[in-house]
Design a protein around this motif. Structure first.
Motif, PDB file in Angstrom:
ATOM      1  N   MET A 287       0.815  -1.220   0.000  1.00 15.46           N
ATOM      2  CA  MET A 287       0.000   0.000   0.000  1.00 15.46           C
ATOM      3  C   MET A 287       0.853   1.277   0.000  1.00 15.46           C
ATOM      4  N   ILE A 388     -16.445  -2.861  16.832  1.00 14.89           N
ATOM      5  CA  ILE A 388     -15.204  -2.569  17.550  1.00 14.89           C
ATOM      6  C   ILE A 388     -15.136  -1.082  17.894  1.00 14.89           C
ATOM      7  N   VAL A 389     -15.543  -0.224  16.938  1.00 19.58           N
ATOM      8  CA  VAL A 389     -15.667   1.206  17.260  1.00 19.58           C
ATOM      9  C   VAL A 389     -17.135   1.390  17.662  1.00 19.58           C
TER      10      VAL A 389
HETATM   11  C1  HEM Z   1     -13.032  -4.697  11.470  1.00 18.78           C
HETATM   12  C2  HEM Z   1     -12.135  -3.832  11.067  1.00 18.78           C
HETATM   13  C3  HEM Z   1     -12.308  -2.344  11.043  1.00 18.78           C
HETATM   14  C4  HEM Z   1     -13.266  -1.559  11.628  1.00 18.78           C
HETATM   15  C5  HEM Z   1     -14.449  -2.009  12.486  1.00 18.78           C
HETATM   16  C6  HEM Z   1     -12.975  -0.183  11.267  1.00 18.78           C
HETATM   17  C7  HEM Z   1     -13.748   0.894  11.647  1.00 18.78           C
HETATM   18  C8  HEM Z   1     -13.492   2.207  11.274  1.00 18.78           C
HETATM   19  C9  HEM Z   1     -14.307   3.329  11.646  1.00 18.78           C
HETATM   20  C10 HEM Z   1     -15.562   3.260  12.509  1.00 18.78           C
HETATM   21  C11 HEM Z   1     -13.764   4.437  11.093  1.00 18.78           C
HETATM   22  C12 HEM Z   1     -14.286   5.877  11.208  1.00 18.78           C
HETATM   23  C13 HEM Z   1     -13.696   6.554  12.404  1.00 18.78           C
HETATM   24  C14 HEM Z   1     -14.290   7.933  12.635  1.00 18.78           C
HETATM   25  O1  HEM Z   1     -15.095   8.406  11.865  1.00 18.78           O
HETATM   26  O2  HEM Z   1     -13.935   8.530  13.646  1.00 18.78           O
HETATM   27  C15 HEM Z   1     -12.590   4.011  10.360  1.00 18.78           C
HETATM   28  C16 HEM Z   1     -11.769   4.863   9.649  1.00 18.78           C
HETATM   29  C17 HEM Z   1     -10.644   4.440   8.978  1.00 18.78           C
HETATM   30  N1  HEM Z   1     -10.188   3.141   8.841  1.00 18.78           N
HETATM   31 FE1  HEM Z   1     -11.061   1.486   9.573  1.00 18.78          FE
HETATM   32  N2  HEM Z   1     -11.851  -0.162  10.488  1.00 18.78           N
HETATM   33  C18 HEM Z   1     -11.411  -1.455  10.312  1.00 18.78           C
HETATM   34  C19 HEM Z   1     -10.319  -1.867   9.575  1.00 18.78           C
HETATM   35  C20 HEM Z   1      -9.480  -1.038   8.870  1.00 18.78           C
HETATM   36  C21 HEM Z   1      -8.356  -1.480   8.079  1.00 18.78           C
HETATM   37  C22 HEM Z   1      -7.924  -2.927   7.893  1.00 18.78           C
HETATM   38  C23 HEM Z   1      -7.757  -0.346   7.573  1.00 18.78           C
HETATM   39  C24 HEM Z   1      -6.546  -0.198   6.668  1.00 18.78           C
HETATM   40  C25 HEM Z   1      -5.853  -1.146   6.162  1.00 18.78           C
HETATM   41  C26 HEM Z   1      -8.536   0.792   8.030  1.00 18.78           C
HETATM   42  C27 HEM Z   1      -8.253   2.104   7.734  1.00 18.78           C
HETATM   43  C28 HEM Z   1      -9.028   3.173   8.106  1.00 18.78           C
HETATM   44  C29 HEM Z   1      -8.722   4.550   7.739  1.00 18.78           C
HETATM   45  C30 HEM Z   1      -7.523   5.012   6.925  1.00 18.78           C
HETATM   46  C31 HEM Z   1      -9.743   5.335   8.274  1.00 18.78           C
HETATM   47  C32 HEM Z   1      -9.926   6.844   8.128  1.00 18.78           C
HETATM   48  C33 HEM Z   1     -10.833   7.096   6.940  1.00 18.78           C
HETATM   49  C34 HEM Z   1     -11.138   8.561   6.677  1.00 18.78           C
HETATM   50  O3  HEM Z   1     -11.064   9.379   7.584  1.00 18.78           O
HETATM   51  O4  HEM Z   1     -11.477   8.878   5.530  1.00 18.78           O
HETATM   52  N3  HEM Z   1      -9.571   0.335   8.813  1.00 18.78           N
HETATM   53  N4  HEM Z   1     -12.449   2.643  10.497  1.00 18.78           N
END
Ligand code: HEM
Length: 542
Positions: A287, A388-389
């Motif tokens: 990535m 999880i969140v």
């Molecule tokens: C079960 C697995 C996962 C869950 C439940 C999850 C959940 C979330 C949630 C709820 C947010 C939003 C947070 C907010 O608005 O404050 C988020 C943002 C994000 N997640 Fe995940 N995530 C997971 C896996 C991953 C993985 C594997 C990656 C990268 C390889 C990732 C990368 C990101 C990134 C970069 C953001 C920020 C996106 C943005 O602001 O545009 N997440 N995630």
């Protein structure tokens, strides 16, 4: 300064705060909610002293409906929201008008730097555009062998343990620790083309710094800490950055972690940039290489700065490992509690394995994984039941009106289906509560019932989220960019484990708590001091 002048000035500031609070809160005062236990702390202490995700929301929702008012520090109002139409409005229809809260932004800036988790508005859109190429469907397909590599390594480790143990047939294994090591190795290899060595017990220093960042978070913050954090929303972001120098345990950990990653990421990015310039990175599929390439071909004005680029690496580490590991942990827990479904899932994987062998292939493709109806249904059900969140905080950047799908009765007895809110209103989105609404998921919403996904693929009238009407990955412009990544990763790990191992709840039946530590973390009630754990009896499938 004259003491009288200090008193006058302080009184003036306090008075201004009270007037502002009174005027801002006049709409929200009509919304019902539990009585505040204290003017100073509001419900903040009670909420932060919770042992179980959702315990208070469950009671409050029963009493007040899908939107209710709580008090935070200094008697300020906050809206608690689980109403689908309100969520759809906030996340899908309002662009960037509901911003992340100051505490979340400051913490992510301290842990990851000024990257996508911290950015807002156009900065956020610019960073997201450059990150997108690393998350396309074809890109994710190319990660499949790397996911499989770590999954097979994890299975191998467990097999070795089972075959060398005193009781070779079954062993009690803390699956959450192993899954975190597995997903850390995945993110190292897929994210940066770096071998982390977590499953081999030879963790590289960067990965070590980010290991268990959430689960190690200091639980139960003190009252002064909560009051101090509450004031962050009134401090301009450039000044707030000095908070990182507060000599508390958490800020010290964040600072030292960021220092380690900064050094490592700089070298890695320089190496990858040189390869791009020399046309030597064509075969690199990790990535970070894709990001460096996408950034180089971007208009110089919109390119990521060096510190934004470094921050992406920290972001992948933070956002991409514990989240997936914890979801997988809850998956194995639910399978252990539901042996019939576990068997059904295993039979399905075996049947598709036979089909793959018939066509002369040795491994599953993404289409094979997607054809595993029970595996997918089980995963969706776990993502719904154990998000999880568990909560998200947003703040209105303009006066607004939030529509509701279920009307609520106000303190004056009026029934309303929309709520006017003033600019600055803090909204706490309960992902946990939304994901368990009986109006969407049925009367058994609190139960693990994967069949609901097989019987009715689409649930609910008001669609939210990035997949399956779930809020687990958030929604809209700032939704999780890695949701597909993590679903494929979980499919691969789950299939590998379920084919080879059987999972059972230990005979002493430890009480598992879903503890709110920023992420939902599994703890054993009888042994909470030991930190995150999920002990399961694991045996080789006969
Ligand atoms: C079960 C697995 C996962 C869950 C439940 C999850 C959940 C979330 C949630 C709820 C947010 C939003 C947070 C907010 O608005 O404050 C988020 C943002 C994000 N997640 Fe995940 N995530 C997971 C896996 C991953 C993985 C594997 C990656 C990268 C390889 C990732 C990368 C990101 C990134 C970069 C953001 C920020 C996106 C943005 O602001 O545009 N997440 N995630």
């Amino acid at each position: 300064m004259e003491p009288l002048l200090v008193v006058l000035l302080s009184s003036g500031v306090l008075l201004a705060l009270f007037v502002r609070q009174y005027l801002a809160g006049r709409h929200l005062r009509k919304i019902r909610g539990p009585e505040s236990p204290s003017w100073l702390m509001g419900h903040t202490s009670v909420v932060n002293a919770q042992f179980e995700v959702g315990a208070l929301e469950r009671e409050w929702m029963k009493e007040y409906g899908l939107i209710w008012r709580l008090k935070t520090c200094f008697n300020e109002d906050t809206l608690q929201i689980a109403d689908p139409k309100a969520l759809q409005y906030i996340f899908h229809k309002s662009g960037y008008h509901f911003q992340k809260g100051a505490v979340a932004r400051q913490f992510t800036r301290e842990i990851t730097g000024p990257g996508i988790l911290f950015a807002q508005d156009q900065d956020h859109a610019r960073i997201r555009k450059i990150m997108n190429p690393a998350f396309t469907a074809s890109q994710l397909r190319s990660f499949l062998p790397l996911f499989r590599h770590s999954a097979q390594k994890l299975a191998q480790k467990w097999k070795e343990q089972l075959l060398t143990g005193t009781d070779a047939a079954t062993q009690r294994i803390n699956v959450s620790a192993w899954l975190a090591r597995c997903t850390l190795d995945v993110i190292g290899e897929v994210g940066f083309d770096v071998q982390c060595g977590a499953l081999d017990d030879s963790l590289n220093p960067v990965m070590h710094a980010y290991k268990n960042m959430f689960s190690d978070a200091i639980p139960f913050p003190s009252k002064p800490t909560l009051l101090f954090r509450h004031l962050w929303r009134y401090i301009p972001m450039p000044i707030l950055s000095f908070v990182q120098y507060v000599p508390s345990k958490e800020h010290i950990r964040f600072r030292s972690t960021l220092k380690v990653i900064n050094k490592f990421a700089k070298d890695l990015i320089n190496e990858k940039t040189e390869a791009v310039l020399a046309g030597k990175n064509e075969n690199k599929r990790d990535m970070m290489s894709i990001l460096v390439k996408a950034n180089a071909s971007e208009n110089p004005k919109s390119r990521l700065t060096d510190s934004e680029m470094i921050s992406q690496m920290a972001t992948f580490l933070l956002a991409g490992h514990e989240t997936t590991a914890n979801s997988m942990t809850w998956m194995l827990y639910e399978l252990a509690r539901h042996p019939d479904f576990q068997n059904k899932m295993r039979e399905e994987v075996r049947a598709i394995r036979a089909r793959v062998a018939e066509r002369g292939d040795s491994d599953f493709t993404v289409s094979d994984l997607d054809a595993m109806t029970h595996v997918l249904a089980g995963m969706k059900e776990v993502l719904r039941l154990h998000p999880i969140v568990y909560g998200l905080i947003r703040e209105a950047s303009r006066d607004d009106v939030i529509p509701l799908s279920t009307p609520v009765t106000t303190t004056t007895g009026e029934v309303v289906d929309e709520i006017p809110i003033p600019k600055g209103t803090a909204c706490q989105i309960s992902v946990w509560a939304y994901n368990r609404l009986p109006s969407i998921w049925g009367p058994d919403a609190d139960e693990f019932n994967p069949n609901r996904w097989i019987e009715h693929e689409k649930m609910g009238q008001t669609y939210v989220g990035v997949t399956s009407n779930l809020m687990t990955f958030s929604a809209g412009l700032q939704a999780c960019i890695g949701w597909r990544f993590s679903i494929i990763e979980m499919q691969v790990i789950l299939v590998e484990l379920i084919e080879q191992f059987e999972f059972k709840i230990p005979d002493d039946n430890p009480t598992i708590i879903s503890f709110p530590a920023g992420l939902t973390v599994p703890l054993v009630k009888e042994d909470m001091k030991a930190g995150p754990q999920m002990p399961l009896m694991v045996s080789l499938v006969q």
